[in-house]
Design a protein around this motif. Sequence first.
Motif, PDB file in Angstrom:
ATOM      1  N   GLN A  42       1.124  -1.273  -0.180  1.00  0.00           N
ATOM      2  CA  GLN A  42       0.003  -0.239  -0.049  1.00  0.00           C
ATOM      3  C   GLN A  42       0.688   1.237   0.197  1.00  0.00           C
ATOM      4  O   GLN A  42       0.475   2.208  -0.889  1.00  0.00           O
ATOM      5  CB  GLN A  42      -0.898   0.660   1.376  1.00  0.00           C
ATOM      6  N   ARG A  47      -3.496   2.072  -5.710  1.00  0.00           N
ATOM      7  CA  ARG A  47      -4.333   0.845  -6.117  1.00  0.00           C
ATOM      8  C   ARG A  47      -4.565   0.172  -5.094  1.00  0.00           C
ATOM      9  O   ARG A  47      -5.844  -0.013  -4.490  1.00  0.00           O
ATOM     10  CB  ARG A  47      -4.461   0.381  -7.427  1.00  0.00           C
ATOM     11  N   ALA A  48      -3.736  -0.464  -4.591  1.00  0.00           N
ATOM     12  CA  ALA A  48      -3.619  -1.475  -2.941  1.00  0.00           C
ATOM     13  C   ALA A  48      -3.616  -0.143  -1.951  1.00  0.00           C
ATOM     14  O   ALA A  48      -5.101  -0.696  -1.241  1.00  0.00           O
ATOM     15  CB  ALA A  48      -3.038  -2.088  -3.293  1.00  0.00           C
ATOM     16  N   ARG A  50      -6.003   2.585  -1.782  1.00  0.00           N
ATOM     17  CA  ARG A  50      -7.261   2.280  -1.767  1.00  0.00           C
ATOM     18  C   ARG A  50      -8.366   1.166  -2.346  1.00  0.00           C
ATOM     19  O   ARG A  50      -9.457   1.380  -1.428  1.00  0.00           O
ATOM     20  CB  ARG A  50      -7.639   3.104  -3.778  1.00  0.00           C
ATOM     21  N   ARG A  51      -7.926  -0.064  -2.215  1.00  0.00           N
ATOM     22  CA  ARG A  51      -8.211  -1.495  -2.053  1.00  0.00           C
ATOM     23  C   ARG A  51      -8.657  -1.212  -0.697  1.00  0.00           C
ATOM     24  O   ARG A  51     -10.245  -1.784   0.142  1.00  0.00           O
ATOM     25  CB  ARG A  51      -8.146  -2.664  -2.738  1.00  0.00           C
ATOM     26  N   SER A  52      -7.350  -0.767   0.578  1.00  0.00           N
ATOM     27  CA  SER A  52      -7.569  -1.254   1.605  1.00  0.00           C
ATOM     28  C   SER A  52      -8.254   0.127   2.419  1.00  0.00           C
ATOM     29  O   SER A  52      -9.348  -0.537   2.697  1.00  0.00           O
ATOM     30  CB  SER A  52      -6.677  -1.066   2.126  1.00  0.00           C
ATOM     31  N   GLU A  53      -8.448   1.017   1.239  1.00  0.00           N
ATOM     32  CA  GLU A  53      -9.568   1.970   1.843  1.00  0.00           C
ATOM     33  C   GLU A  53     -11.071   1.747   1.620  1.00  0.00           C
ATOM     34  O   GLU A  53     -11.876   1.885   2.473  1.00  0.00           O
ATOM     35  CB  GLU A  53      -9.040   3.369   1.100  1.00  0.00           C
ATOM     36  N   ARG A  54     -11.227   0.924   0.418  1.00  0.00           N
ATOM     37  CA  ARG A  54     -12.819   0.668   0.011  1.00  0.00           C
ATOM     38  C   ARG A  54     -12.787  -0.503   1.456  1.00  0.00           C
ATOM     39  O   ARG A  54     -14.754  -0.940   1.636  1.00  0.00           O
ATOM     40  CB  ARG A  54     -13.286   0.135  -1.301  1.00  0.00           C
ATOM     41  N   ALA A  55     -12.082  -1.409   1.475  1.00  0.00           N
ATOM     42  CA  ALA A  55     -11.976  -2.654   2.757  1.00  0.00           C
ATOM     43  C   ALA A  55     -12.474  -1.543   3.993  1.00  0.00           C
ATOM     44  O   ALA A  55     -13.628  -1.811   4.956  1.00  0.00           O
ATOM     45  CB  ALA A  55     -11.162  -3.466   2.854  1.00  0.00           C
TER      46      ALA A  55
END
Length: 350
Positions: A42, A47-48, A50-55
């Motif tokens: 991250q 992009r990783a 943002r994936r963590s943020e969405r999770a």
Amino acid sequence: MSSQQIPEENLPVEQGTAHGAAVVAGDPFADPGLPAHRPRIQDIDERAARRSERAVAFMFTLSMLATVGFIASYVIFPVDKIVFIWPFGHVSALNFSLGLTLGLALFLIGAGAVHWARTLMSDVEVADDRHAIEATPEVKAKVMADFAAGAKESAIGRRKLIRNTMFGALALVPLSGVVLLRDLGPLPEKKLRKTLWAKGKQLVNMNTMEPLRPEDVVVGSLTFAMPEGLEEDAHDFQTQIAKAALMIIRIEPDNIKDKREREWAHEGIVAFSKICTHVGCPISLYEQQTHHVLCPCHQSTFDLSDGARVIFGPAGHALPQLRIGVNSEGNLEALGDFEEPVGPAFWERG
């Protein structure tokens, strides 16, 4: 094994510094320092991140939905509804739904916070020297600077989706406690002001379960009575008897000091509430010579020959008196309900 026993070729050699900790050659107890920081995916891939943020935001959002489910369950399920849920068996639908939704709401907030810290917040380890307990101005300034740096590194200002969903989850969770205030109700309305006593209700001896007659009550005796029609196996027996229980005492009419008490009696037979006006304990200790009754809980003492006024103890007011007479069958009967609420005072009593 002592340092003298360590082979010379196995002794550590000088390797420079690691995170500010020098390794001294030839010293087996030297501080090895902290390992070099290894960036997470991250940290180098937005992009990783943002994936963590969405999770994290997803978990906070689920927490909000679970809190809404808690409130909805409290409204939807009746207290006595039983359902079968494998593998728990037959359980209360209300208790199960409340526990499940509140547990999920709290767990998801914690899980979201942990995932946020592990993937997006700074994970650089910082070594600091011990300092005195008393904070100096420099330390206070450093704490504020560290706080500002931590806030910046947490990206709470930049990661608005996480920030907003976290605030939403934390704002909704306390509503679960507010909803629980419903269990303080329902409001008593007029239930505390009224008892089962009414005009024409016969006085029933609580020992024999037979209607009381004047000749059954002798001078100096103490008898307990309840309203006609109240059954001990009734589901609300305890609730009703806690308001309607009576003490029946016979006093020589000339010894009754209170005018209203004498008028509401029948041939010296007086009926007073058995429920103490302090905290509602049942009164059962009677002194024949003085006509005093004593509450066994906190020793409030009432004079039954003088309107049951308080002569000692923490009780706030006299015991209510029930007006009685004799019906056509020669049995003692009530001539109405108590004119004031029985037992201790309550918050909406006017």
